[in-house]
Design an enzyme around this catalytic site. Structure first.
Site, PDB file in Angstrom:
ATOM      1  N   ASP A  10       0.833  -1.211   0.000  1.00  0.00           N
ATOM      2  CA  ASP A  10       0.000   0.000   0.000  1.00  0.00           C
ATOM      3  C   ASP A  10       0.865   1.257   0.000  1.00  0.00           C
ATOM      4  O   ASP A  10       0.651   2.185  -0.781  1.00  0.00           O
ATOM      5  CB  ASP A  10      -0.940   0.008   1.209  1.00  0.00           C
ATOM      6  CG  ASP A  10      -2.089  -0.984   1.046  1.00  0.00           C
ATOM      7  OD1 ASP A  10      -2.266  -1.498  -0.083  1.00  0.00           O
ATOM      8  OD2 ASP A  10      -2.788  -1.263   2.028  1.00  0.00           O
ATOM      9  N   ASN A  12       0.323  -7.840  -6.495  1.00  0.00           N
ATOM     10  CA  ASN A  12      -0.936  -7.731  -5.731  1.00  0.00           C
ATOM     11  C   ASN A  12      -1.577  -6.348  -5.818  1.00  0.00           C
ATOM     12  O   ASN A  12      -2.711  -6.159  -5.410  1.00  0.00           O
ATOM     13  CB  ASN A  12      -0.763  -8.191  -4.272  1.00  0.00           C
ATOM     14  CG  ASN A  12       0.219  -7.365  -3.492  1.00  0.00           C
ATOM     15  OD1 ASN A  12       0.971  -6.573  -4.060  1.00  0.00           O
ATOM     16  ND2 ASN A  12       0.232  -7.541  -2.189  1.00  0.00           N
ATOM     17  N   LYS A  59     -12.820   5.997   2.344  1.00  0.00           N
ATOM     18  CA  LYS A  59     -12.588   4.579   2.657  1.00  0.00           C
ATOM     19  C   LYS A  59     -11.643   4.427   3.849  1.00  0.00           C
ATOM     20  O   LYS A  59     -11.807   3.535   4.671  1.00  0.00           O
ATOM     21  CB  LYS A  59     -12.020   3.871   1.426  1.00  0.00           C
ATOM     22  CG  LYS A  59     -11.926   2.362   1.573  1.00  0.00           C
ATOM     23  CD  LYS A  59     -11.527   1.736   0.252  1.00  0.00           C
ATOM     24  CE  LYS A  59     -11.189   0.281   0.402  1.00  0.00           C
ATOM     25  NZ  LYS A  59     -12.319  -0.586   0.677  1.00  0.00           N
TER      26      LYS A  59
END
EC number: 2.5.1.19
Length: 433
Positions: A318, A341, A418
């Site tokens: 991330d 990913n 989010k």
């Protein structure tokens, strides 16, 4: 669609108090719900993903009270597996941190009572996010899970046949969230569970977070070098009474990068002893040339002469996205490797990142599992409208472009809800135009 234009920022300075971590918040709520006793979860993140988890727990009969600012949640643990009325449907939005762990936890429900089915569904993007590796593992452990639409993807139907345990193989190469979900459910299975990892396990630091949290809730796992995990069955999670959610280390990355590019920024709520792997983002900035200071409860980044790097960033997927936009301000090219990913996250982040970086003037090569970035000259940035693909991290990463001599327009800025609803307020608070 709403758009937000950030004008060029000449300098950044200040302190940012980080919101709670998304992955820690949702893991804490689920463990608190399953545990015996009442748990006070503090510094909880107020965001879409967490709201979806809370709504699901309420529908599953978990009682909790939420403080007015939504940062403290007192959860009355069930002390046993979930039970539900046949036909219940849980809508989980695009919250992978709710969908995956709940899929595994719901398989624990025992059919001592009446056979009952529950449905897990979400937004259209959720139906494109793979869950096959987790479901395959749960089926091996004796669960009854069925796909309602496309095989390998939500929505799912789960029957309350219980989770037996035993020997289970799981593919570790796509997402660590599948293993996290299985690990969190395994202690409550009927028998011991022995989990064997197939392939190279991605995002190991996220597994460390899971194991650390399970230990806080009184469950130990035998981790055999990330190749095999042995979990004793028939256990009960115990409430630790209070669980403090650390600040989100992934969210810290945008502010630390801003400091490294154009000033000095301190983030609080995460420090040198953090259990989150994304704290290591600061070490990557340091390798690039920034000055980093580590405290118990803070990390500080100060401007340095930044140089491009070539690095495997599988361990911080991330936060690695933030390196992609930081690379725009470094000398020479940057290559971020082993990030397949990225393709199975909120959007296909590899493709999205390459597309949007080109818009602002970078030369980009997008590989199957890597991205190569040649930054524009400092006076060659282009003003672009950045598509965010309903992905909070795309919006936050591209805010950094405003640290150039060119404005940047972010489409749908509210998608940051989010994980970080107040992101743009915090960003403008440290900025001098």
């Amino acid at each position: 669609m709403e758009k937000l234009t950030l004008t060029p920022i000449s300098h950044v300075e200040g302190t940012v108090n980080l919101p709670g971590s998304k992955s820690l918040s949702n893991r804490a709520l689920l463990l608190a719900a399953l545990a015996k006793g009442t748990t006070r979860v503090t510094n909880l993140l107020d965001s879409d993903d967490v709201r979806h988890m809370l709504n699901a727990l309420k529908q599953l009969g978990v009682n909790y009270s939420l403080s007015e600012d939504k940062s403290v949640c007192e959860v009355q643990g069930l002390g046993k597996a979930f039970a539900w009325q046949n036909g219940l449907a849980l809508f989980l939005g695009n919250a992978g941190t709710a969908m995956r762990p709940l899929t595994a936890a719901l398989c624990l429900a025992n059919a001592d009572s009446v056979p009952a089915e529950i449905i897990l569904t979400g937004e259209p993007r959720m139906k494109e996010r793979p869950i096959k590796h987790l479901v395959d593992a749960l089926l091996q452990a004796g669960a009854d899970v069925q796909y309602l639409e496309q095989e390998g993807y939500p929505p799912l139907a789960i029957r309350n046949t219980g989770l037996k345990g035993g020997k289970v193989k799981i593919d570790g190469s796509v997402s660590s969230q599948f293993l996290t979900a299985l690990l969190m459910a395994a202690p409550m299975a009927e028998r011991d569970t022995e989990i064997e990892i197939i392939g190279e396990l991605v995002s190991k630091p996220y597994i460390d977070i899971t194991l650390n949290m399970m230990k806080i809730f009184a469950v130990d796992v035998d981790n055999q070098n990330y190749q095999r995990f042995v979990v004793k069955g028939n256990q009960q999670y115990q409430s630790p009474n209070i669980f403090l959610v650390e600040g989100d280390a992934s969210s810290a990355s945008y502010f630390l990068a801003a400091g490294a590019i154009k000033g000095k920024v301190r983030v609080t709520g995460v420090g040198k002893n953090s259990i989150q792997g994304d704290r290591l983002f600061a070490e990557v900035l340091e390798k690039m040339g920034a000055k980093i200071t580590w405290g118990e409860d803070y990390i500080e980044a100060e401007r340095g002469e930044l140089n491009g790097i070539d690095m495997d960033m599988n361990h911080i997927p991330d936060a690695a996205m933030t390196i992609a936009t930081t690379a725009l301000f470094a000398q020479g090219e940057t290559v971020i490797r082993n990030i397949y990913n990225w393709r199975v996250k909120e959007t296909d982040r590899l493709s999205a990142m390459a597309t949007e970086l080109r818009k602002v003037g970078a030369e980009v090569e997008e590989g199957e599992d890597f991205i190569r970035i040649q930054p524009p000259a400092s006076d060659q940035f282009k003003h672009a409208e950045i598509e965010t693909y309903n992905d909070h991290r795309m919006a936050m990463c591209f805010a950094l472009v405003a640290l150039s001599n060119t404005a940047v327009t972010i489409c749908d800025p509210k998608c940051t809800a989010k994980t970080f609803p107040t992101f743009f307020d915090e960003f403008s608070a440290i900025a001098t135009v």
